[in-house]
Design an enzyme around this catalytic site. Structure first.
Site, PDB file in Angstrom:
ATOM      1  N   GLU A 157       9.353  16.521  14.976  1.00 14.30           N
ATOM      2  CA  GLU A 157       9.790  16.388  13.428  1.00 14.30           C
ATOM      3  C   GLU A 157       9.011  17.262  12.601  1.00 14.30           C
ATOM      4  OE1 GLU A 157       8.703  12.857  11.131  1.00 14.30           O
ATOM      5  OE2 GLU A 157      10.616  12.580  10.703  1.00 14.30           O
TER       6      GLU A 157
ATOM      7  N   GLY B  14       7.185   5.342   8.057  1.00 11.85           N
ATOM      8  CA  GLY B  14       5.856   6.627   8.188  1.00 11.85           C
ATOM      9  C   GLY B  14       6.419   6.911   9.529  1.00 11.85           C
ATOM     10  N   SER B  15       5.047   7.620   9.759  1.00  6.68           N
ATOM     11  CA  SER B  15       5.488   8.544  11.112  1.00  6.68           C
ATOM     12  C   SER B  15       5.306   7.636  12.426  1.00  6.68           C
ATOM     13  CB  SER B  15       4.363   9.698  11.172  1.00  6.68           C
ATOM     14  OG  SER B  15       3.155   8.752  11.315  1.00  6.68           O
ATOM     15  N   THR B  16       6.049   8.140  13.354  1.00  5.00           N
ATOM     16  CA  THR B  16       5.882   7.545  14.879  1.00  5.00           C
ATOM     17  C   THR B  16       4.845   7.104  14.993  1.00  5.00           C
ATOM     18  OG1 THR B  16       8.333   8.221  15.172  1.00  5.00           O
ATOM     19  CG2 THR B  16       6.965   7.470  16.814  1.00  5.00           C
TER      20      THR B  16
ATOM     21  N   CYS C 199      13.654  11.404   6.372  1.00  2.00           N
ATOM     22  CA  CYS C 199      13.115  11.159   7.687  1.00  2.00           C
ATOM     23  C   CYS C 199      14.850  10.989   8.281  1.00  2.00           C
ATOM     24  CB  CYS C 199      12.946   9.495   7.755  1.00  2.00           C
ATOM     25  SG  CYS C 199      14.088   8.440   6.806  1.00  2.00           S
TER      26      CYS C 199
ATOM     27  N   LYS D 283       1.004  -1.330   0.354  1.00  2.00           N
ATOM     28  CA  LYS D 283      -0.108  -0.061   0.000  1.00  2.00           C
ATOM     29  C   LYS D 283       0.923   1.210   0.092  1.00  2.00           C
ATOM     30  CE  LYS D 283      -2.064   2.778   2.970  1.00  2.00           C
ATOM     31  NZ  LYS D 283      -1.999   3.897   2.259  1.00  2.00           N
TER      32      LYS D 283
ATOM     33  N   GLU E 219      10.044   1.631  10.491  1.00  2.00           N
ATOM     34  CA  GLU E 219      11.155   2.812   9.999  1.00  2.00           C
ATOM     35  C   GLU E 219      10.370   4.136  10.367  1.00  2.00           C
ATOM     36  OE1 GLU E 219      13.967   2.503   9.357  1.00  2.00           O
ATOM     37  OE2 GLU E 219      14.367   0.366   8.990  1.00  2.00           O
TER      38      GLU E 219
ATOM     39  N   ILE F 138       1.791   6.854  13.715  1.00  2.00           N
ATOM     40  CA  ILE F 138       1.050   5.735  12.912  1.00  2.00           C
ATOM     41  C   ILE F 138       1.774   4.425  13.333  1.00  2.00           C
ATOM     42  CG2 ILE F 138       0.220   4.668  10.837  1.00  2.00           C
ATOM     43  CD1 ILE F 138      -1.162   7.278  11.596  1.00  2.00           C
ATOM     44  N   GLY F 139       2.943   4.392  13.469  1.00  3.38           N
ATOM     45  CA  GLY F 139       3.769   3.088  13.720  1.00  3.38           C
ATOM     46  C   GLY F 139       3.352   2.760  15.094  1.00  3.38           C
TER      47      GLY F 139
HETATM   48  P1  NAD Z   1       2.313   8.525   7.837  1.00  5.41           P
HETATM   49  O1  NAD Z   1       2.678   7.912   9.067  1.00  5.41           O
HETATM   50  O2  NAD Z   1       1.231   9.765   7.881  1.00  5.41           O
HETATM   51  O3  NAD Z   1       1.711   7.605   6.728  1.00  5.41           O
HETATM   52  C1  NAD Z   1       2.443   6.428   6.192  1.00  5.41           C
HETATM   53  C2  NAD Z   1       1.605   5.421   5.318  1.00  5.41           C
HETATM   54  O4  NAD Z   1       0.678   4.957   6.553  1.00  5.41           O
HETATM   55  C3  NAD Z   1       0.490   5.908   4.526  1.00  5.41           C
HETATM   56  O5  NAD Z   1       0.610   4.938   3.557  1.00  5.41           O
HETATM   57  C4  NAD Z   1      -0.722   6.154   5.003  1.00  5.41           C
HETATM   58  O6  NAD Z   1      -1.827   6.102   4.310  1.00  5.41           O
HETATM   59  C5  NAD Z   1      -0.478   4.838   6.279  1.00  5.41           C
HETATM   60  N1  NAD Z   1      -1.535   4.846   7.387  1.00  5.41           N
HETATM   61  C6  NAD Z   1      -2.338   5.973   7.908  1.00  5.41           C
HETATM   62  N2  NAD Z   1      -2.691   5.664   9.123  1.00  5.41           N
HETATM   63  C7  NAD Z   1      -2.890   4.565   9.038  1.00  5.41           C
HETATM   64  C8  NAD Z   1      -3.512   3.598   9.964  1.00  5.41           C
HETATM   65  N3  NAD Z   1      -4.166   3.969  11.115  1.00  5.41           N
HETATM   66  N4  NAD Z   1      -3.087   2.144   9.741  1.00  5.41           N
HETATM   67  C9  NAD Z   1      -2.306   1.588   8.932  1.00  5.41           C
HETATM   68  N5  NAD Z   1      -1.418   2.693   7.762  1.00  5.41           N
HETATM   69  C10 NAD Z   1      -1.965   3.853   8.139  1.00  5.41           C
HETATM   70  O7  NAD Z   1       3.736   8.987   7.095  1.00  5.41           O
HETATM   71  P2  NAD Z   1       3.889  10.038   5.911  1.00  5.41           P
HETATM   72  O8  NAD Z   1       3.481  11.387   6.219  1.00  5.41           O
HETATM   73  O9  NAD Z   1       3.388   9.391   4.584  1.00  5.41           O
HETATM   74  O10 NAD Z   1       5.549   9.878   5.748  1.00  5.41           O
HETATM   75  C11 NAD Z   1       6.238  10.932   6.466  1.00  5.41           C
HETATM   76  C12 NAD Z   1       6.836  10.082   7.831  1.00  5.41           C
HETATM   77  O11 NAD Z   1       7.539   8.864   7.310  1.00  5.41           O
HETATM   78  C13 NAD Z   1       8.208  10.963   8.616  1.00  5.41           C
HETATM   79  O12 NAD Z   1       7.450  10.692  10.026  1.00  5.41           O
HETATM   80  C14 NAD Z   1       9.125  10.133   8.384  1.00  5.41           C
HETATM   81  O13 NAD Z   1      10.146  10.461   9.275  1.00  5.41           O
HETATM   82  C15 NAD Z   1       8.906   9.040   7.926  1.00  5.41           C
HETATM   83  N6  NAD Z   1       9.894   8.055   7.165  1.00  5.41           N
HETATM   84  C16 NAD Z   1      10.644   7.395   7.984  1.00  5.41           C
HETATM   85  C17 NAD Z   1      11.665   6.482   7.029  1.00  5.41           C
HETATM   86  C18 NAD Z   1      12.650   5.827   7.754  1.00  5.41           C
HETATM   87  O14 NAD Z   1      13.262   4.939   6.932  1.00  5.41           O
HETATM   88  N7  NAD Z   1      12.826   5.707   9.191  1.00  5.41           N
HETATM   89  C19 NAD Z   1      11.675   6.961   5.700  1.00  5.41           C
HETATM   90  C20 NAD Z   1      10.766   7.560   5.273  1.00  5.41           C
HETATM   91  C21 NAD Z   1       9.838   8.345   6.039  1.00  5.41           C
END
Ligand code: NAD
Length: 508
Positions: free
Chosen positions: A412, A253-255, A311, A200, A276, A257-258
């Site tokens: 961040e 993605g973001s912390t 990131c 996704k 990540e 959502i992680g």
């Molecule tokens: P985000 O967390 O908003 O979204 C990431 C993904 O999660 C998207 O596909 C989104 O649709 C999905 N998502 C949202 N809510 C969800 C849920 N409840 N359950 C499952 N999936 C869900 O992040 P973003 O704004 O797309 O990206 C930016 C973030 O990603 C920053 O915090 C950045 O630091 C991080 N990032 C980290 C790395 C790394 O390797 N550490 C690399 C790239 C980006």
């Protein structure tokens, strides 16, 4: 950076495929499930906006819970019946190489879509984003027959072996900032180890990944059900991560959502989750760097390329008081000289932030920096000059005299905003560098070998760069500590996270 003057011609690389992309984007994109392009049962569409001008560029269908169920069944079927895991390792390697070649052949198309969707410079998409995605498939093609189990040295009349088998059905959820590259980081090792996948992409940037699936499908490279593309927003991600039939989730993605995904795992089948996440990485220039000008330049580009949406970007620059004024002055000069504008113009140094909402969020942080008393030395506002008026552009922004406790130094921002913080002693700077919930990257610049070892050993980060911030290679693990994530990607580490271990005992 390519600087072709008075023309929109990129030197030394293929030109963008804008006319091709316009045609391609005319059709609504579908989900890819069990080897077929399918309509979503939700009947819902998501529009994607070009951040450079605020206009809709195209749309795609959003997967419903029923679509996720269908994709899980297809992936399960392909996994259990060995459609992929029993393909010989040599053959698997060949297929991964072909995917790499296909991406390379269509690099200009993929880079064009990525820039239209994400707003980053075409050169950044072409070289860094798509270029790395091409390389990583090639890299993991070489691993299909090189990662295996162990013979355990147990006592008694036994042979005990540990096997490494594919995990099964893997959910992979991606962020917006490097869509194709993040897809490749996750797809290539999962496929190399014989797993099946539900992927996704971010709802903000799905098109380059859709095109990758089209290329793979068009070349008939994988058995049906091995890779499935589930388009959609957080709800689709939620349906993947809570699914009882998904064996593993890999998330970038973001912390925030992680953390949700960890809860989702606990509330469903306790599937392993690799994470990540975000960062607020420190970068320390002591008063004896090998070359101060180079340290300053690298510190600047380390953050401001890809418009700061990275990131591991070095967002907190700690400069020793002896070099502090020069660092502030030189960095501000670089920021003020940056051309912000059309990502398809070779003269631009910085493109547009991914969305209006994200731009507003970054501007909110800039206001907070101003109101908390940081000294603004460059940028500090939206750029609406000329053709930038309708795009989501922000001037490269530099704050000096930042206190590490300020909101701009703790949270961040994920945009083109740098915090410069003065320090006097090694102890003081280590304490400040580590005073963050994150632990992704960290850098230090010094000619003193003892100090380099001492400080590197004390910094709490998953990747530490001495005298060159931001060195990345598939052979070295990528990933963070603390709230920057769990697990590592790249090298053998990604392979390990896509296998399960079993100890098997034979009595003799
Ligand atoms: P985000 O967390 O908003 O979204 C990431 C993904 O999660 C998207 O596909 C989104 O649709 C999905 N998502 C949202 N809510 C969800 C849920 N409840 N359950 C499952 N999936 C869900 O992040 P973003 O704004 O797309 O990206 C930016 C973030 O990603 C920053 O915090 C950045 O630091 C991080 N990032 C980290 C790395 C790394 O390797 N550490 C690399 C790239 C980006």
């Amino acid at each position: 950076m390519t600087q072709a003057m008075n023309s929109k011609v990129f030197e030394g690389i293929e030109q963008p495929k804008l006319e091709w992309a316009k045609e391609w984007l005319k059709t609504t994109k579908k989900l890819y499930i069990n080897g077929e392009w399918m309509d979503s049962t939700s009947g819902q569409f998501i529009e994607s906006i070009n951040p450079a001008n605020g206009k809709v560029i195209g749309n795609f269908q959003a997967a419903s819970k029923a679509d996720v169920d269908q994709a899980v069944s297809a992936a399960r079927d392909a996994f259990e019946h060995g459609a992929w895991s029993t393909v010989s390792r040599k053959e698997r390697a060949k297929i991964l190489r072909k995917i790499s070649d296909l991406m390379d052949q269509h690099r200009a198309e993929l880079a064009t879509l990525e820039t239209l969707d994400n707003g980053k410079l075409y050169t950044e998409s072409y070289h860094d984003a798509v270029g790395e995605a091409v390389d990583i498939f090639e890299y993991y093609a070489g691993w299909t027959d090189k990662y295996y189990g162990e013979n355990n040295p147990v006592d008694g009349n036994f042979l005990s072996v540990t096997t490494r088998d594919p995990i099964g059905v893997c959910g992979q959820i991606l962020p917006f900032n490097f869509p194709l590259d993040m897809a490749a980081w996750k797809l290539a090792p999962a496929l190399a180890m014989g797993n099946t996948v539900l992927l996704k992409p971010s709802e903000k940037t799905s098109f380059s990944v859709i095109r990758l699936f089209e290329l793979i499908d068009g070349a008939n490279l994988l058995p049906k059900g091995v890779i499935n593309l589930l388009l959609g927003d957080g709800e689709t991600g939620q349906n993947i991560s809570t699914h009882m039939g998904v064996d593993k989730v890999a998330f970038t993605g973001s912390t925030d959502i992680g953390k949700k995904l960890v809860h989702n795992s606990a509330d469903s089948n306790l599937k392993p989750v690799s994470l990540e996440l975000g960062g607020k990485s420190p970068n320390i220039i002591f008063n004896d760097p090998p070359n101060l000008d180079q340290a300053i330049e690298r510190s600047f580009y380390g953050l401001f390329t890809h418009k700061g949406e990275k990131c591991s970007a070095p967002t907190r620059l700690f400069a020793h008081v002896d070099v502090y004024e020069k660092v502030v002055e030189d960095i501000s000069k670089l920021a003020n000289s940056y051309v912000v504008g059309d990502p398809f113009d070779p003269k631009s140094n910085q493109g547009a932030q991914v969305s209006e909402e994200h731009m507003e969020r970054i501007l909110g942080y800039i206001e907070s920096g101003k109101s908390q008393g940081a000294r603004l030395v460059a940028g500090g506002e939206r750029d609406m000059t000329g053709e930038n008026a309708n795009g989501f552009y922000i001037r490269p922004t530099v704050f000096a005299d930042v206190d590490n406790k300020m909101k701009i130094a703790q949270e961040e921002i994920f945009g083109p905003v740098l915090c410069i913080i003065p320090f006097e002693t090694e102890e003081e700077v280590i304490a400040m560098a580590n005073d963050t919930i994150y632990g992704l990257g960290a850098g230090l610049w010094t000619n003193d070998v003892s100090r380099a070892h001492r400080v590197a050993s004390k910094l709490q980060a998953g990747m530490i760069f001495v005298n060159k911030y931001g060195c990345y290679d598939f052979a070295s693990p990528f990933g963070g500590l603390k709230q920057s994530g769990w697990g590592k990607e790249y090298a053998v580490h990604s392979l390990s996270s896509y296998t399960k271990q079993k100890a098997i005992w034979f009595a003799y």
